[in-house]
Write a protein that holds these residues in place. Structure first.
Motif: not given
Lengths: 227, 227
Positions: A93, A61, A76
């Motif tokens: 996250a 992330v 992501h």
């Protein structure tokens, strides 16, 4: 994207099964609807490192400030502007993360007040009151169940003293230091890795290659820590 | 580039034989080697307008702040960072110019002092002393042999009052106004043209098309002024 995936095929899967959260780019702290304070950061180093983590097998992330870079395959990305937004996105996250890497050039200060409408020009000297932003990396590192935290330090002088000082102050197992004049905005970088065992300089190389060096060191420390 | 040249082939040569100097993008005013004050500006409007001027037959110099946009075919770009650099580059490009268009979102203020080295974080509230930047457009418009000057105004409210006020104060024959929320960073824009005859709204359109509308209006005023 195909070439990225092919290239990733040959990278050792040192981070297989790991979740990595990174920050990258500058932050933008609004003064009014059109003005703000920012940091010089192209985001390239953070994006390359995110790519290297994916290629090493991690789930990634990437919490990114405003940059104009494509999202690396398999990453992501969460886009944010100010430091407080970035902190919120990072904490959202974090659950399940094994590693946190703070690459972003987060603004240390933001305007105390944000004007709702565009400020009109006035004569003379103006003072802007600034207040300190949260220190995202220090906050993550201080969590009771903190992931393995890696910091970045871009300095204009005295790299060893500032970088190792920052690492100790924030309680980080690893920090990547570089001189502003060596890497800012460029495709190449020269970095030094700092950890409990001392300093480990990496040779000047494209940011993609430097990123693989950082991942290799990180994976070794992570394994040595029995995590 | 070929498609740009082909597209330009069908644009009326309203500015044939004219030299146009434009500014575009934000400026970046350094606080220290890594921090600075900037304006939100993608540079798209200025770059599209530079392209439209070339397609209309003009010789074009584009003085640009830091943006990540390709140089339009046929445009001579000069890259700058701060407002004072931008002013210097504009004045260097002015000899022989028929038209000056100030599209850049120039920072009105810059830090009074620039720190040579990266400032270290301190607790509490910090004040940053700012001093006014030169007004490039007003300075160009005040020249005894000033080119035909076109200003831009991006406002967050009261567009007509602010835009027409700015046009009169700086003594500009033409100004392009828009609301920040309508155009900033987007590919489309809604603008209103202001001149001695009043206000002339253009329909919402891609910035490339809006640019051709601006050039057409500009060429008409230029001819009407017997220049």
């Amino acid at each position: 994207e195909l070439s990225e995936r092919l290239e990733g095929f040959f990278v050792p899967k040192r981070l297989a099964g790991r979740k990595v959260v990174l920050t990258a780019g500058p932050t933008f702290e609004a003064i009014d609807p059109v003005r703000g304070i920012t940091n010089i950061s192209s985001g390239k180093m953070g994006y390359e490192l995110a790519r290297a983590c994916v290629q090493a097998g991690a789930e990634v992330v990437l919490v990114s400030g405003p940059v104009s870079l494509p999202v690396p395959a398999g990453v992501h990305r969460v886009s944010v502007a100010g430091a407080r937004d970035m902190r919120e996105a990072v904490f959202a996250a974090l659950p399940g993360a094994d590693v946190f890497i703070g690459v972003a050039a987060v603004a240390d200060y933001r305007p105390l007040e944000v004007a709702e409408h565009k400020m009109k020009k006035k004569d003379g000297i103006l003072t802007l009151a600034l207040t300190q932003n949260p220190d995202i990396l220090a906050d993550v590192a201080a969590l009771p169940d903190a992931p393995f935290c890696v910091g970045f330090a871009a300095e204009s002088q005295d790299l060893d003293a500032y970088a190792e000082g920052k690492r100790r102050k924030k309680g980080l197992p690893m920090l990547v230091g570089n001189l502003v004049q060596d890497g800012m905005g460029a495709d190449d970088n020269v970095v030094v890795l700092y950890d409990d065992a001392g300093r480990h300089p990496l040779p000047r190389a494209p940011k993609a290659e430097v990123s693989h060096g950082i991942v290799a060191h990180l994976a070794t420390l992570l394994a040595a820590a029995g995590r």
